[in-house]
Motif scaffolding. Structure first.
Motif, PDB file in Angstrom:
ATOM      1  N   HIS A 142       0.833  -1.203   0.000  1.00 30.41           N
ATOM      2  CA  HIS A 142       0.000   0.000   0.000  1.00 30.41           C
ATOM      3  C   HIS A 142       0.867   1.252   0.000  1.00 30.41           C
ATOM      4  CE1 HIS A 142       0.628  -0.416   4.387  1.00 30.41           C
ATOM      5  NE2 HIS A 142       0.406   0.883   4.458  1.00 30.41           N
ATOM      6  N   ASP A 143       0.313   2.318  -0.538  1.00 29.21           N
ATOM      7  CA  ASP A 143       0.961   3.622  -0.531  1.00 29.21           C
ATOM      8  C   ASP A 143       0.318   4.527   0.503  1.00 29.21           C
ATOM      9  OD1 ASP A 143       2.934   3.511  -2.751  1.00 29.21           O
ATOM     10  OD2 ASP A 143       1.139   3.011  -3.901  1.00 29.21           O
ATOM     11  N   VAL A 144      -0.974   4.359   0.680  1.00 28.16           N
ATOM     12  CA  VAL A 144      -1.700   5.150   1.671  1.00 28.16           C
ATOM     13  C   VAL A 144      -2.775   4.259   2.287  1.00 28.16           C
ATOM     14  CG1 VAL A 144      -3.309   6.117  -0.044  1.00 28.16           C
ATOM     15  CG2 VAL A 144      -2.917   7.332   2.083  1.00 28.16           C
ATOM     16  N   ALA A 145      -2.959   4.419   3.590  1.00 26.34           N
ATOM     17  CA  ALA A 145      -4.004   3.677   4.299  1.00 26.34           C
ATOM     18  C   ALA A 145      -4.895   4.685   4.999  1.00 26.34           C
ATOM     19  CB  ALA A 145      -3.388   2.718   5.313  1.00 26.34           C
ATOM     20  N   PHE A 146      -6.166   4.364   5.056  1.00 29.97           N
ATOM     21  CA  PHE A 146      -7.141   5.191   5.770  1.00 29.97           C
ATOM     22  C   PHE A 146      -7.784   4.352   6.857  1.00 29.97           C
ATOM     23  CE2 PHE A 146      -6.857   6.891   1.469  1.00 29.97           C
ATOM     24  CZ  PHE A 146      -6.491   8.194   1.759  1.00 29.97           C
ATOM     25  N   ILE A 147      -7.817   4.897   8.046  1.00 28.97           N
ATOM     26  CA  ILE A 147      -8.347   4.194   9.207  1.00 28.97           C
ATOM     27  C   ILE A 147      -9.406   5.074   9.847  1.00 28.97           C
ATOM     28  CG2 ILE A 147      -7.765   3.160  11.442  1.00 28.97           C
ATOM     29  CD1 ILE A 147      -4.798   3.119  10.289  1.00 28.97           C
ATOM     30  N   LYS A 148     -10.550   4.491  10.179  1.00 29.26           N
ATOM     31  CA  LYS A 148     -11.623   5.278  10.799  1.00 29.26           C
ATOM     32  C   LYS A 148     -11.139   5.802  12.146  1.00 29.26           C
ATOM     33  CE  LYS A 148     -16.536   5.290  11.735  1.00 29.26           C
ATOM     34  NZ  LYS A 148     -16.865   6.395  10.858  1.00 29.26           N
ATOM     35  N   GLY A 149     -11.285   7.112  12.329  1.00 33.09           N
ATOM     36  CA  GLY A 149     -10.858   7.763  13.560  1.00 33.09           C
ATOM     37  C   GLY A 149     -11.034   9.261  13.446  1.00 33.09           C
ATOM     38  N   PRO A 150     -10.496  10.007  14.395  1.00 31.92           N
ATOM     39  CA  PRO A 150     -10.679  11.465  14.389  1.00 31.92           C
ATOM     40  C   PRO A 150     -10.202  12.097  13.074  1.00 31.92           C
ATOM     41  CG  PRO A 150      -9.564  10.739  16.388  1.00 31.92           C
ATOM     42  CD  PRO A 150      -9.653   9.548  15.489  1.00 31.92           C
ATOM     43  N   ASP A 151     -11.017  12.985  12.552  1.00 34.08           N
ATOM     44  CA  ASP A 151     -10.672  13.653  11.285  1.00 34.08           C
ATOM     45  C   ASP A 151      -9.366  14.422  11.378  1.00 34.08           C
ATOM     46  OD1 ASP A 151     -14.011  14.423  10.153  1.00 34.08           O
ATOM     47  OD2 ASP A 151     -12.669  12.847   9.507  1.00 34.08           O
ATOM     48  N   LYS A 152      -8.720  14.531  10.221  1.00 35.65           N
ATOM     49  CA  LYS A 152      -7.533  15.363  10.055  1.00 35.65           C
ATOM     50  C   LYS A 152      -6.356  14.939  10.927  1.00 35.65           C
ATOM     51  CE  LYS A 152     -10.497  19.160   8.857  1.00 35.65           C
ATOM     52  NZ  LYS A 152     -11.082  20.401   9.296  1.00 35.65           N
ATOM     53  N   LYS A 153      -6.136  13.655  11.045  1.00 37.01           N
ATOM     54  CA  LYS A 153      -5.008  13.150  11.837  1.00 37.01           C
ATOM     55  C   LYS A 153      -4.120  12.270  10.965  1.00 37.01           C
ATOM     56  CE  LYS A 153      -6.612  14.644  15.819  1.00 37.01           C
ATOM     57  NZ  LYS A 153      -5.980  15.551  16.709  1.00 37.01           N
ATOM     58  N   MET A 154      -2.819  12.361  11.201  1.00 34.85           N
ATOM     59  CA  MET A 154      -1.893  11.449  10.554  1.00 34.85           C
ATOM     60  C   MET A 154      -1.567  10.349  11.557  1.00 34.85           C
ATOM     61  SD  MET A 154       1.750  11.927   8.595  1.00 34.85           S
ATOM     62  CE  MET A 154       2.219  13.288   9.586  1.00 34.85           C
ATOM     63  N   HIS A 155      -1.778   9.116  11.170  1.00 33.73           N
ATOM     64  CA  HIS A 155      -1.471   7.982  12.039  1.00 33.73           C
ATOM     65  C   HIS A 155       0.034   7.714  12.028  1.00 33.73           C
ATOM     66  CE1 HIS A 155      -1.215   3.712  13.222  1.00 33.73           C
ATOM     67  NE2 HIS A 155      -2.246   4.013  13.998  1.00 33.73           N
ATOM     68  N   HIS A 156       0.594   7.571  10.826  1.00 30.92           N
ATOM     69  CA  HIS A 156       2.047   7.420  10.712  1.00 30.92           C
ATOM     70  C   HIS A 156       2.491   7.678   9.275  1.00 30.92           C
ATOM     71  CE1 HIS A 156       0.986   3.244   9.444  1.00 30.92           C
ATOM     72  NE2 HIS A 156       2.069   3.363   8.695  1.00 30.92           N
ATOM     73  N   VAL A 157       3.760   7.920   9.149  1.00 32.89           N
ATOM     74  CA  VAL A 157       4.396   8.074   7.843  1.00 32.89           C
ATOM     75  C   VAL A 157       5.659   7.214   7.872  1.00 32.89           C
ATOM     76  CG1 VAL A 157       5.646  10.157   8.535  1.00 32.89           C
ATOM     77  CG2 VAL A 157       5.243   9.734   6.127  1.00 32.89           C
ATOM     78  N   ALA A 158       5.943   6.545   6.762  1.00 33.59           N
ATOM     79  CA  ALA A 158       7.096   5.649   6.716  1.00 33.59           C
ATOM     80  C   ALA A 158       7.945   5.981   5.490  1.00 33.59           C
ATOM     81  CB  ALA A 158       6.641   4.190   6.645  1.00 33.59           C
ATOM     82  N   PHE A 159       9.250   6.014   5.712  1.00 38.32           N
ATOM     83  CA  PHE A 159      10.202   6.295   4.638  1.00 38.32           C
ATOM     84  C   PHE A 159      11.029   5.052   4.363  1.00 38.32           C
ATOM     85  CE2 PHE A 159       9.262  10.344   6.580  1.00 38.32           C
ATOM     86  CZ  PHE A 159       9.063  11.159   5.477  1.00 38.32           C
ATOM     87  N   TYR A 160      11.491   4.918   3.124  1.00 38.20           N
ATOM     88  CA  TYR A 160      12.324   3.785   2.752  1.00 38.20           C
ATOM     89  C   TYR A 160      13.793   4.128   2.982  1.00 38.20           C
ATOM     90  CZ  TYR A 160      14.566   0.159   0.063  1.00 38.20           C
ATOM     91  OH  TYR A 160      15.365  -0.885  -0.310  1.00 38.20           O
TER      92      TYR A 160
END
Length: 119
Positions: free
Chosen positions: A76-94
């Motif tokens: 995946h490139d982006v995942a969406f998870i139900k939760g509070p609007d406008k939040k970043m859960h995590h970001v991952a770099f290679y």
């Protein structure tokens, strides 16, 4: 000029004098929001991306997570998870290897960047 620090003819694998974490690329990110169906529809229909996985409630009535990818072979490139609007859960770099992960964590710690889970 962007992207020419290694030259244009037989470029070196990386520029000299790199500082910081210096990841190769953004690998993926996960965002939270209330309307998973609409954002999933936008990414698949308007941006021509694909669903690799979706998470439904036990009754199968509501999508609470979706994992979306481009035609690049990644899970995946982006995942969406139900939760509070406008939040970043995590970001991952290679990065290249486990040493680079540990080095990145050290750099973040040294610069007082807070994170919840350590390597």
């Amino acid at each position: 000029r962007v992207g020419t620090k290694t030259g244009n003819l037989n470029p070196a694998p990386w520029p000299d004098g790199m500082r910081g974490i210096a990841p190769h690329r953004l690998d993926h990110l996960a965002l939270t929001g209330e309307d998973i169906n609409t954002v999933t529809r936008f990414f698949t229909e308007a941006l021509d991306m694909f669903i690799s996985e979706k998470i439904m409630t036990v009754d199968g009535e509501e999508m609470v997570g979706s994992f979306i990818f481009a035609r690049n072979g990644k899970a995946h490139d982006v995942a969406f998870i139900k939760g509070p609007d406008k939040k970043m859960h995590h970001v991952a770099f290679y990065v290249d290897n486990w040493y680079e992960v540990l080095k990145a964590a050290d750099i973040l710690s040294k610069n007082n960047v807070q994170f919840d889970v350590t390597p």
